[in-house]
Design an enzyme around this catalytic site. Structure first.
Site, PDB file in Angstrom:
ATOM      1  CB  THR A 134      -6.138  17.758  -6.516  1.00 16.73           C
ATOM      2  OG1 THR A 134      -5.672  16.547  -6.576  1.00 16.73           O
ATOM      3  CG2 THR A 134      -7.467  17.654  -6.858  1.00 16.73           C
TER       4      THR A 134
ATOM      5  CB  CYS B 186       0.144   9.451  -5.987  1.00 14.26           C
ATOM      6  SG  CYS B 186      -1.172   9.244  -7.154  1.00 14.26           S
TER       7      CYS B 186
ATOM      8  CG  PHE C 190      -6.876   2.972  -3.912  1.00 18.68           C
ATOM      9  CD1 PHE C 190      -6.154   3.732  -2.786  1.00 18.68           C
ATOM     10  CD2 PHE C 190      -8.189   2.643  -3.815  1.00 18.68           C
ATOM     11  CE1 PHE C 190      -7.178   4.232  -1.873  1.00 18.68           C
ATOM     12  CE2 PHE C 190      -8.940   3.202  -2.598  1.00 18.68           C
ATOM     13  CZ  PHE C 190      -8.315   3.930  -1.865  1.00 18.68           C
TER      14      PHE C 190
ATOM     15  N   GLY D 117      15.359   1.707  -2.197  1.00 17.15           N
ATOM     16  CA  GLY D 117      15.717   2.363  -3.583  1.00 17.15           C
ATOM     17  C   GLY D 117      16.189   3.728  -3.337  1.00 17.15           C
TER      18      GLY D 117
END
Ligand code: UDX
Length: 436
Positions: free
Chosen positions: A86, A263, A152, A256
């Site tokens: 998607t 995602c 997940f 960072g």
């Protein structure tokens, strides 16, 4: 139980192989013949630790097979998972659902028995309703239910995440859906993994809310890192200090160069689009997206500063260690390395790079960058060594060798994997993130 997995990309392949390992009979389906042929020959389309052995073992045991034929693949399956991509739709950031809808149509046309259709792809709220409508419109005589079951999985740790999840979320509207999903996840039930049954729309939103929250946590600590640099604090101590509060938690507080990957960037944008469509703004997430975008180029400017500023940097060369958006993957999607390299190119700085797995993917995305065979080859003659991704291979560089090879002993550590005093004791100038 027979399970069909439509879409043999990252999520479909990992999930399919793990379900097979639980003892289910799994068929992975993909419309790309080249991908299926490779999988049948035992060649993985992606790099994920442990996946090749898992696939091989389950194929040998006769529990896992691959096909391009959806009709054949879903025959007899009690659960049919949709795990196709998607991507962000061009222009508006909305998730492109055309692949999901196409699979729903084909499943409706080919359905040969009662089945539960499970959306594993990350899809906006309300997609389950649309999938249900599409399958019903095919006129199938078989009983079906549409369930949401978001994944997940972290790249690089996906198999562990699948087999030992913090929770399994199931969004179902009826008992048929719940019953089949209980059977699908029975092995994890026995392991006492928490299973949360909610309605379908809640389940769809949980996925986006979880990723947006994590992206927020990262962005929060990144901004704290900038503040730490100004006020003379240490972001790692701040992260530890707030993370010990159980309400906050210590994970996802590593400062960072900004989050990337398949995602967080895509899902935060899609959530913003949903919020806009429903006229219910999520301003925190809007700020997160903006802050993370500008952070990547800011990291490029940080390197230019370390080289002595814009004038001094022009014509210099840096060694970039790590290109992928995080270690243990070959995924370059939205990797900070791309924006950092671009910023450096704009500033007239030459980049020689090394990454243990990502160079093939990186090459077309970073045309001006020289790819090297080892970290030390990249470091030769460099005016600064810049760590962008925290691969284990970079955690214990031979600093004497680095110093001998580099033109200037300067280490820019954008992942804070070194201790400042050790690097300085080795004769380096050291720049890190949020540590003064
Ligand atoms: C993420 C989610 O963790 C996973 O649950 C979801 O299903 C898919 O998206 P992934 O993108 O594979 O997984 O990687 P993750 O380990 O979460 O890291 C995402 C990005 O955030 C990386 O660029 C990483 O470097 C960055 N990150 C993560 C930080 O900068 N700091 C942190 O503390 C954690």
């Amino acid at each position: 139980m027979k399970i069909a997995m439509v879409g043999s990309g990252y999520v479909g392949l990992v999930s399919g192989a793990c379900f097979a390992d639980f003892g289910h009979d799994v068929v992975c389906i993909d419309k790309h013949p080249a991908k299926i042929e490779k999988l049948q020959a035992g060649i993985m389309p992606i790099y994920e630790p442990g996946l090749e052995a898992l696939v091989e073992g389950n194929v040998k045991a006769g529990r896992l097979s691959f096909t391009t034929d959806l009709g054949e693949g879903i025959k007899g399956a009690k659960a049919i998972f949709i795990a196709v991509g998607t991507p962000s739709r061009r222009g508006d950031g909305h998730a492109d659902l055309s692949f999901v809808h196409a699979v729903a149509r084909e499943v409706g046309q080919c359905l040969a028995n009662d089945a539960v259709v499970v959306t594993k792809s990350t899809v906006p709220v309300g997609t389950g309703d649309e999938v249900e409508r599409i399958i019903a419109a095919s006129g199938t005589a078989h009983r079906f239910a549409v369930v949401s079951n978001p994944e997940f999985l972290r790249e690089g740790a996906a198999i562990g995440d699948f087999k030992r999840p913090d929770r399994i979320v199931i969004g179902a509207e009826d008992e048929f859906g719940r019953e089949v999903m209980r059977e699908v996840y029975r092995p994890l039930f026995l392991n006492e993994s928490p299973i949360l049954f909610v309605n379908r729309r809640s389940s769809e939103l949980i996925k986006y809310a979880a990723n947006a929250f994590l992206a927020t946590k990262i962005t929060f600590i990144n901004e704290m890192a900038d503040l730490c640099e100004r006020v003379g604090a240490d972001v790692q101590d701040v992260a530890r200090g707030i993370g010990m509060d159980k309400r906050i938690g210590g994970k996802f507080l590593h400062a960072g160069p900004g989050y990337g990957g398949s995602c967080f960037p895509k899902d935060t944008l899609a959530l913003l689009k949903t919020a806009e469509d429903f006229e219910s703004p999520v301003r925190i997430v809007e700020a997160v997206v903006k802050a993370n975008d500008s952070r990547k180029r800011a990291m490029g400017r940080k390197v230019v500063e370390a080289l002595g500023g814009a004038d001094a940097a022009r014509g210099k060369k840096i060694a970039m260690l790590g290109l992928t958006f995080k270690p243990n993957t070959d995924d370059m999607r939205d990797s900070p390395a791309i924006a950092i390299a671009q910023t450096l190119a704009d500033a007239g700085v030459a980049v020689a790079a090394y990454d243990p797995e990502g160079m093939e993917q990186a090459r077309p995305l970073m045309p001006g960058v020289t790819m090297c065979d080892s970290p030390y080859a990249a470091i030769e003659g460099a005016d600064a060594v810049v760590i962008v991704t925290e691969w284990d291979a970079f955690r214990a560089l031979d600093l004497d060798r680095v110093k001998a090879l580099a033109r200037v002993p300067m280490l820019v550590d954008l992942r804070n994997i070194y201790k400042p005093d050790q690097v300085c004791a080795a004769g380096f100038e050291y720049v890190s993130v949020g540590r003064g």
